[in-house]
Design an enzyme around this catalytic site. Structure first.
Site, mmCIF file in Angstrom:
data_model
loop_
_atom_site.group_PDB
_atom_site.id
_atom_site.type_symbol
_atom_site.label_atom_id
_atom_site.label_comp_id
_atom_site.label_asym_id
_atom_site.label_seq_id
_atom_site.Cartn_x
_atom_site.Cartn_y
_atom_site.Cartn_z
ATOM 1 N N GLY A 136 34.864 -5.485 -19.566
ATOM 2 C CA GLY A 136 34.451 -4.790 -18.313
ATOM 3 C C GLY A 136 34.943 -3.581 -18.261
ATOM 4 O O GLY A 136 34.233 -2.600 -17.717
ATOM 5 N N GLU A 183 44.235 -15.431 -17.230
ATOM 6 C CA GLU A 183 42.945 -16.419 -17.302
ATOM 7 C C GLU A 183 43.224 -17.228 -18.507
ATOM 8 O O GLU A 183 43.007 -16.621 -19.696
ATOM 9 C CB GLU A 183 41.814 -15.558 -17.147
ATOM 10 C CG GLU A 183 40.625 -16.541 -16.928
ATOM 11 C CD GLU A 183 39.325 -15.494 -16.908
ATOM 12 O OE1 GLU A 183 38.911 -14.746 -17.719
ATOM 13 O OE2 GLU A 183 38.483 -15.937 -15.873
ATOM 14 N N GLU A 211 30.860 -8.747 -13.500
ATOM 15 C CA GLU A 211 31.352 -9.944 -12.837
ATOM 16 C C GLU A 211 32.579 -10.390 -13.854
ATOM 17 O O GLU A 211 32.374 -10.766 -14.907
ATOM 18 C CB GLU A 211 30.502 -10.902 -12.828
ATOM 19 C CG GLU A 211 29.473 -10.661 -11.639
ATOM 20 C CD GLU A 211 30.008 -10.758 -10.153
ATOM 21 O OE1 GLU A 211 30.977 -11.177 -10.114
ATOM 22 O OE2 GLU A 211 29.140 -10.212 -9.733
ATOM 23 N N GLY A 255 31.758 -11.140 -18.025
ATOM 24 C CA GLY A 255 32.486 -11.552 -19.082
ATOM 25 C C GLY A 255 34.117 -11.207 -18.711
ATOM 26 O O GLY A 255 34.391 -11.122 -17.467
ATOM 27 N N SER A 256 34.908 -11.040 -19.752
ATOM 28 C CA SER A 256 36.088 -10.584 -19.665
ATOM 29 C C SER A 256 36.596 -9.389 -18.958
ATOM 30 O O SER A 256 35.709 -8.425 -19.074
ATOM 31 C CB SER A 256 37.045 -10.672 -21.065
ATOM 32 O OG SER A 256 36.393 -9.707 -21.903
ATOM 33 N N THR A 257 37.647 -9.057 -18.246
ATOM 34 C CA THR A 257 38.080 -8.091 -17.710
ATOM 35 C C THR A 257 38.348 -6.912 -18.555
ATOM 36 O O THR A 257 37.956 -5.690 -18.458
ATOM 37 C CB THR A 257 39.481 -8.330 -16.842
ATOM 38 O OG1 THR A 257 39.207 -9.327 -15.693
ATOM 39 C CG2 THR A 257 39.987 -7.004 -16.301
ATOM 40 N N CYS A 282 34.875 -18.651 -14.614
ATOM 41 C CA CYS A 282 35.545 -17.600 -13.917
ATOM 42 C C CYS A 282 36.379 -17.630 -12.635
ATOM 43 O O CYS A 282 37.265 -17.316 -12.308
ATOM 44 C CB CYS A 282 34.682 -16.232 -14.161
ATOM 45 S SG CYS A 282 33.302 -16.504 -13.129
ATOM 46 N N LYS A 291 21.507 -9.327 -23.554
ATOM 47 C CA LYS A 291 22.120 -9.590 -25.037
ATOM 48 C C LYS A 291 23.107 -11.000 -24.558
ATOM 49 O O LYS A 291 23.738 -11.086 -23.718
ATOM 50 C CB LYS A 291 23.309 -8.770 -25.622
ATOM 51 C CG LYS A 291 23.581 -8.988 -26.928
ATOM 52 C CD LYS A 291 24.776 -8.582 -27.320
ATOM 53 C CE LYS A 291 26.166 -9.191 -26.686
ATOM 54 N NZ LYS A 291 26.358 -10.681 -27.370
HETATM 55 P P1 NDP Z 1 33.729 -11.090 -23.647
HETATM 56 O O1 NDP Z 1 34.006 -10.442 -22.726
HETATM 57 O O2 NDP Z 1 34.143 -10.370 -24.995
HETATM 58 O O3 NDP Z 1 32.324 -11.512 -23.746
HETATM 59 C C1 NDP Z 1 31.341 -11.426 -22.953
HETATM 60 C C2 NDP Z 1 29.904 -10.721 -23.484
HETATM 61 O O4 NDP Z 1 30.083 -9.394 -23.561
HETATM 62 C C3 NDP Z 1 29.583 -11.349 -24.644
HETATM 63 O O5 NDP Z 1 27.970 -11.206 -24.541
HETATM 64 C C4 NDP Z 1 30.034 -10.383 -25.747
HETATM 65 O O6 NDP Z 1 29.499 -10.575 -26.784
HETATM 66 C C5 NDP Z 1 29.888 -9.110 -25.043
HETATM 67 N N1 NDP Z 1 30.770 -7.937 -25.614
HETATM 68 C C6 NDP Z 1 31.886 -8.049 -26.203
HETATM 69 N N2 NDP Z 1 32.288 -6.843 -26.434
HETATM 70 C C7 NDP Z 1 31.635 -5.889 -25.835
HETATM 71 C C8 NDP Z 1 31.583 -4.703 -25.750
HETATM 72 N N3 NDP Z 1 32.546 -3.745 -26.342
HETATM 73 N N4 NDP Z 1 30.709 -3.911 -25.003
HETATM 74 C C9 NDP Z 1 29.701 -4.758 -24.709
HETATM 75 N N5 NDP Z 1 29.530 -6.074 -24.761
HETATM 76 C C10 NDP Z 1 30.587 -6.681 -25.221
HETATM 77 O O7 NDP Z 1 34.460 -12.432 -23.693
HETATM 78 P P2 NDP Z 1 34.791 -13.435 -24.937
HETATM 79 O O8 NDP Z 1 33.625 -14.207 -25.105
HETATM 80 O O9 NDP Z 1 35.371 -12.643 -25.873
HETATM 81 O O10 NDP Z 1 35.998 -14.169 -24.080
HETATM 82 C C11 NDP Z 1 37.302 -13.730 -24.050
HETATM 83 C C12 NDP Z 1 38.089 -14.096 -22.735
HETATM 84 O O11 NDP Z 1 37.205 -13.644 -21.569
HETATM 85 C C13 NDP Z 1 37.850 -15.378 -22.456
HETATM 86 O O12 NDP Z 1 39.156 -16.150 -23.005
HETATM 87 C C14 NDP Z 1 37.855 -15.649 -21.113
HETATM 88 O O13 NDP Z 1 39.224 -15.393 -20.718
HETATM 89 C C15 NDP Z 1 37.345 -14.404 -20.571
HETATM 90 N N6 NDP Z 1 35.963 -14.516 -20.243
HETATM 91 C C16 NDP Z 1 35.653 -14.750 -18.813
HETATM 92 C C17 NDP Z 1 34.332 -14.967 -18.577
HETATM 93 C C18 NDP Z 1 33.853 -14.741 -17.058
HETATM 94 O O14 NDP Z 1 33.032 -15.430 -16.481
HETATM 95 N N7 NDP Z 1 35.080 -14.305 -16.179
HETATM 96 C C19 NDP Z 1 33.336 -15.327 -19.314
HETATM 97 C C20 NDP Z 1 33.786 -15.088 -20.703
HETATM 98 C C21 NDP Z 1 34.885 -15.025 -21.147
HETATM 99 P P3 NDP Z 1 29.911 -11.635 -27.790
HETATM 100 O O15 NDP Z 1 29.826 -12.954 -27.331
HETATM 101 O O16 NDP Z 1 28.855 -11.563 -28.930
HETATM 102 O O17 NDP Z 1 31.359 -11.174 -28.393
#
Ligand code: NDP
Length: 482
Positions: free
Chosen positions: A239, A387, A256, A234-236, A290, A182
């Site tokens: 995660g 972050e 990650e 993605g976000s902590t 990240c 996804k």
């Molecule tokens: P998220 O962690 O929400 O998104 C990462 C992925 O997870 C996206 O594909 C998202 O879908 C999906 N997702 C969201 N909610 C769920 C869930 N409950 N279960 C499974 N998958 C889910 O990051 P955001 O895009 O909302 O960004 C928010 C903050 O996260 C940023 O400001 C940044 O600080 C941090 N971030 C960190 C990253 C890293 O690599 N460390 C990468 C991205 C963000 P969708 O995009 O469709 O919501």
């Protein structure tokens, strides 16, 4: 100060053909979605396309297709045959590199120079690297008769859409797993172009499935009983939610997550090189990284000199159209992310830190933020702990090397760190003290598919890349018989 004026050098977008609407990629074909959402160009808010919003039924169909492909085809195929498909995908990515780079910059907002020179070549390199592993799994110390887990559910973020897809799909396929991926809601287009690459490479149907959507789609994938492993970047916060969701199950996971990387400059560092490394550490990819070096720790006796040179260098950063080959800093990926950067920057000011940005005019439409530094930051400030995920650098100082290490490690995260010093012994000493999964010395933000990547503490579980990353997609024969 003399500055050069550059004429715009726009990359043509005629190489990409974006369809008005996309469905999901399931079992080797595109299928129509029920509901849709739009994906926009964050540089000017132009609607690029309508993309299907995946629901639990779509995830169900995709997981079924992946399971059948795993059992009937992919897990039975000899490693060297799987490897051929991965080589083929890698070569197609190279052949279509310009198309991918332009599309990535349009959907994400990152400068074409970065998508062209970093994201796309590295994505191809991940497929080449893992293609070479596919026929060597039994001979490389990966346990007794290592076997794939089965179906991997993979969820990726918006900061490196194609590259994160490659980090996820290449090792999974090399190890013999099939996948349902996804992409992030704001950046689905290069994943959908990758689906066309799978068709072009004649990858057996169901080996790669791509379901677009939002967080609910991601949650449905995590919760699906038919997946054996979750791989998330993605976000902590999300995660942790995933870790809670899979705790009662036998699903494997790699997570990650976020970071607040310390970039530590000792007083014997080569200052000019180190200023370049600081700029690369925080302003690469608009700071949507990240492992960004978002906390600069300067030894006090050289802090004034470094900051003076850093400000001169920052004034030369060119902010603007992501498709202009002169651009250094592109658009912020979404309005939501811009709001987050603004909120945290305001918190920095109200908590007493001093904010500075060079003079730069930002485009009127789209989402933009100037390169920014905060000085006078303390460990207690939110901008030192959270972050920001934007082009914002928090600057702290330290007096003794030991104090530098303590401040660097005083973070809930532990993903990356940088050390700047001309003494090899000091670099090795510091690297041993730092609680960070990736440590660069006299450089920053260098990536290679052979090098494992991952973090300590709230930065996640497990490693991606290299032999370590591959291991996360394999179980020993005994484990599989559990
Ligand atoms: P998220 O962690 O929400 O998104 C990462 C992925 O997870 C996206 O594909 C998202 O879908 C999906 N997702 C969201 N909610 C769920 C869930 N409950 N279960 C499974 N998958 C889910 O990051 P955001 O895009 O909302 O960004 C928010 C903050 O996260 C940023 O400001 C940044 O600080 C941090 N971030 C960190 C990253 C890293 O690599 N460390 C990468 C991205 C963000 P969708 O995009 O469709 O919501």
């Amino acid at each position: 100060m003399t500055t050069f004026e550059y004429s715009p050098a726009l990359e043509s977008r005629s190489i990409v053909s974006i369809q008005p609407e996309y469905g999901h990629f399931i079992n080797g074909v595109f299928v129509t979605g029920t509901n849709h959402f739009v994906t926009i160009n964050p540089a000017d808010e132009e609607v690029l396309s309508r993309v299907a919003l995946g629901n639990a039924d779509d995830i169900d169909r995709a997981v079924d297709a992946a399971r059948i492909a795993f059992e009937a085809t992919w897990s039975k195929m000899p490693g060297k045959e799987r490897g051929k498909y991965l080589y083929r995908i890698a070569r197609i990515l190279q052949e279509r590199a310009r198309e991918f780079a332009v599309l990535e910059s349009l959907d994400n907002g990152k400068p074409i120079r970065e998508s062209r020179d970093i994201d796309v070549p590295l994505a191809a390199a991940h497929f080449f690297y893992h293609a070479g592993w596919a026929d060597k799994l039994d001979y490389a110390g990966l346990g007794h008769a290592p076997r794939a887990h089965g179906v991997a559910g993979q969820i990726i973020p918006w900061n490196f859409p194609l590259l994160m897809l490659a980090w996820k799909i290449a090792p999974a396929l090399a190890a013999g797993n099939t996948v349902v991926l996804k992409p992030a809601e704001t950046t689905p287009l290069t994943a959908l172009l990758f689906a066309q690459v799978c068709q072009q490479a004649e990858l057996p149907p169901g080996v790669v499935n791509i379901v677009t959507g939002d967080g609910r789609t991601g949650a449905a994938l995590v919760d699906h009983p038919g997946i054996d492993k979750v791989a998330f970047t993605g976000s902590t916060e999300v995660g942790k939610a995933i870790a809670r969701a899979i705790a009662p199950t036998k699903k494997k996971a790699t997570l990650e997550l976020g970071g607040k990387g310390a970039n530590i400059v000792f007083d014997d560092a080569p200052i000019d090189e180190c200023v370049e490394g600081i700029v690369d550490g925080i302003f690469f990819n608009q700071g949507h990284v990240c492992c960004a070096g978002s906390r600069l720790l300067l030894q006090e006796n050289i802090a004034a000199e470094v900051l003076e040179k850093l400000k001169i260098r920052m004034a030369k950063i060119r902010v603007g159209d992501p498709l202009d080959k002169n651009t250094d800093l592109g658009a912020i990926n979404s309005r939501a992310q811009l709001n987050k950067i603004q909120t945290l920057s305001q918190a920095g000011e109200s908590e007493g830190a001093e904010r500075w940005s060079p003079d730069c005019s930002l485009p009127k439409k789209g989402f933009w933020y100037p390169p920014t530094i905060f000085t006078g930051v303390t460990q207690a400030h939110r901008i030192a702990r959270e972050e920001i995920f934007g082009p914002v650098l928090s600057v702290l100082t330290f007096r003794t090397p030991q104090e530098g290490m303590e401040k660097a490690n005083d973070s809930p995260y532990g993903l990356s760190a940088g050390i700047w010093s001309e003494k090899g012994s000091r670099i090795l000493w510091a690297a041993q003290q730092l609680k960070a999964g990736v440590i660069w010395a006299n450089t920053f933000n260098k990536f290679d598919p052979a090098s494992p990547f991952g973090g300590y503490k709230e930065s996640g579980w497990g490693r991606e890349g290299g032999r370590h990353g591959l291991t996360a997609y394999l179980a020993s024969a005994e484990e599989n018989n559990d």
